[in-house]
Design a protein around this motif. Structure first.
Motif, PDB file in Angstrom:
ATOM      1  N   THR A   2       0.757  -1.243  -0.179  1.00  0.00           N
ATOM      2  CA  THR A   2      -0.029   0.030  -0.032  1.00  0.00           C
ATOM      3  C   THR A   2       0.965   1.145  -0.004  1.00  0.00           C
ATOM      4  O   THR A   2       1.580   1.310   0.932  1.00  0.00           O
ATOM      5  N   SER A  22      -9.274  11.559  -1.555  1.00  0.00           N
ATOM      6  CA  SER A  22      -9.069  10.983  -2.893  1.00  0.00           C
ATOM      7  C   SER A  22      -7.872   9.868  -2.986  1.00  0.00           C
ATOM      8  O   SER A  22      -7.935   9.006  -3.569  1.00  0.00           O
ATOM      9  N   GLN A  25      -9.351   6.852  -1.164  1.00  0.00           N
ATOM     10  CA  GLN A  25     -10.296   6.280  -1.920  1.00  0.00           C
ATOM     11  C   GLN A  25      -9.473   5.229  -2.969  1.00  0.00           C
ATOM     12  O   GLN A  25     -10.375   4.391  -3.609  1.00  0.00           O
ATOM     13  N   ARG A  26      -8.575   5.539  -3.311  1.00  0.00           N
ATOM     14  CA  ARG A  26      -7.617   4.848  -4.104  1.00  0.00           C
ATOM     15  C   ARG A  26      -6.737   4.014  -3.698  1.00  0.00           C
ATOM     16  O   ARG A  26      -5.727   3.173  -4.255  1.00  0.00           O
ATOM     17  N   ASP A 284      -9.363  14.417  -7.339  1.00  0.00           N
ATOM     18  CA  ASP A 284      -9.325  13.085  -7.731  1.00  0.00           C
ATOM     19  C   ASP A 284      -8.363  12.890  -8.935  1.00  0.00           C
ATOM     20  O   ASP A 284      -7.445  11.957  -9.182  1.00  0.00           O
ATOM     21  N   GLU A 288      -4.806  10.512  -8.619  1.00  0.00           N
ATOM     22  CA  GLU A 288      -4.851   9.690  -9.760  1.00  0.00           C
ATOM     23  C   GLU A 288      -3.279   9.564 -10.499  1.00  0.00           C
ATOM     24  O   GLU A 288      -2.909   8.591 -10.663  1.00  0.00           O
ATOM     25  N   LEU A 291      -0.583   8.714  -7.876  1.00  0.00           N
ATOM     26  CA  LEU A 291      -0.572   7.260  -7.643  1.00  0.00           C
ATOM     27  C   LEU A 291      -0.030   6.460  -9.061  1.00  0.00           C
ATOM     28  O   LEU A 291       0.458   5.498  -8.672  1.00  0.00           O
ATOM     29  N   LYS A 292      -0.470   6.933 -10.135  1.00  0.00           N
ATOM     30  CA  LYS A 292       0.196   6.481 -11.258  1.00  0.00           C
ATOM     31  C   LYS A 292       1.568   6.364 -11.405  1.00  0.00           C
ATOM     32  O   LYS A 292       2.481   5.507 -11.836  1.00  0.00           O
TER      33      LYS A 292
END
Length: 312
Positions: A2, A22, A25-26, A284, A288, A291-292
């Protein structure tokens, strides 16, 4: 594993809470802390003591805000971000990008150096140097005086004569002077484009009765109409790239002749007004993309596995 993300913020505002939500949530663990709480500590393996991380380093850092402070305090806080980058932790935005954007003179230098359209700009020290600039440029156009370090339209002043130049001590001896861009108004309009990881994710027009069109000064956010959104996006992306920002709010002004000029690049942008007219959730979009980046780095670090040859 994680991912554990450090959100750097000096207050628990809606935007910071939205970013942490955000991220969670991911599937990430989000820890929020101010830079002031992070210590250089040579007793730690990394050399840094970060609340909520023990001996570990975060997998990435997302900088929402850096509080005002003394020159020494700000230098130390930015030093923490530099150290994290030196330790190969992805930092959005990096200390270097923040420094470039906070210093408006460096921002305009980098924009001009990248060949991007921006108003003629001058940054000098001392009243005599400022008067020399004003005497030469005022016959062509009014000048806009801005604080070298400033945001949200505070401290901006129109200079139409030498008498309008403020006393040196009120501007810390530094005069940042920019050609005023004439445009239709009132109402006056300009654009804010939000760039994340090389993509324009949201944009708005700001309409105000004042030529300083910041939302916190009463300007109204609106969806863009009558302008080429692709052109705005390309210009904003190029501006963010010029300063090395992973995410940024780029301010663009339309001149009277229809041309577009980049005024500023904000490395710690607010987006409350923009979110009210944006089709995407900006928190978000940032989460996103960050995290990518973390996932891509983890994948690149995995050892290659080769399939065993089939038995003959």
């Amino acid at each position: 594993m994680t991912p554990r993300i450090l959100v750097v913020s000096d207050n628990s505002d809606a935007r910071s809470r939205g970013l942490a939500k955000s991220l969670r949530q991911r599937g990430a663990i989000a820890v929020t802390a101010p830079l002031a709480a992070i210590a250089f500590d040579t007793g730690r393996l990394s050399g840094l003591a970060i609340p909520g991380f023990g001996q570990r380093l975060p997998d990435a850092v997302l900088v929402r805000s850096v509080a005002a402070g003394s020159f020494e305090a700000i230098t130390r806080r930015l030093g923490v971000l530099h150290a994290l980058g030196r330790l190969s932790v992805p930092v959005w935005n990096s200390a270097q990008a923040i420094e470039r954007c906070v210093d408006k003179s460096m921002t305009t230098f980098l924009l001009q150096n990248a060949g991007l359209p921006t108003p003629p700009t001058f940054a000098v020290e001392g009243r005599a140097a400022a008067e020399e600039i004003a005497e030469r440029e005022l016959p062509k156009t009014p000048l806009v005086l801005k604080p070298l370090f400033g945001a949200q339209g505070r401290g901006i002043k129109m200079i139409r004569s030498l008498a309008d130049l403020p006393a040196p001590e009120t501007v810390s001896e530094v005069y940042y002077l920019q050609h005023y861009v004439p445009r239709a108004g009132p109402p006056f309009r300009d654009f804010r484009i939000f760039v994340v990881a090389g993509r324009a994710v949201a944009m708005m027009s700001r309409r105000g009765e004042d030529w300083i069109t910041n939302v916190n000064r009463g300007a109204v956010p609106e969806q863009i109409s009558g302008h080429d959104e692709n052109e705005l996006a390309e210009l904003a992306i190029a501006a963010a790239n010029a300063v090395g920002a992973d995410f940024a709010g780029v301010d663009i002004v339309p001149a009277a002749d229809g041309s577009l000029l980049v005024l500023e690049v904000n490395s710690m942008p607010a987006w409350s007004g923009l979110q009210s007219v944006a089709a995407v959730n900006i928190s978000d979009a940032i989460a996103e993309a960050l995290l990518k980046t973390v996932a891509d780095r983890a994948e690149a670090a995995r050892p290659y596995r080769f399939a065993s040859p089939a038995n003959s």
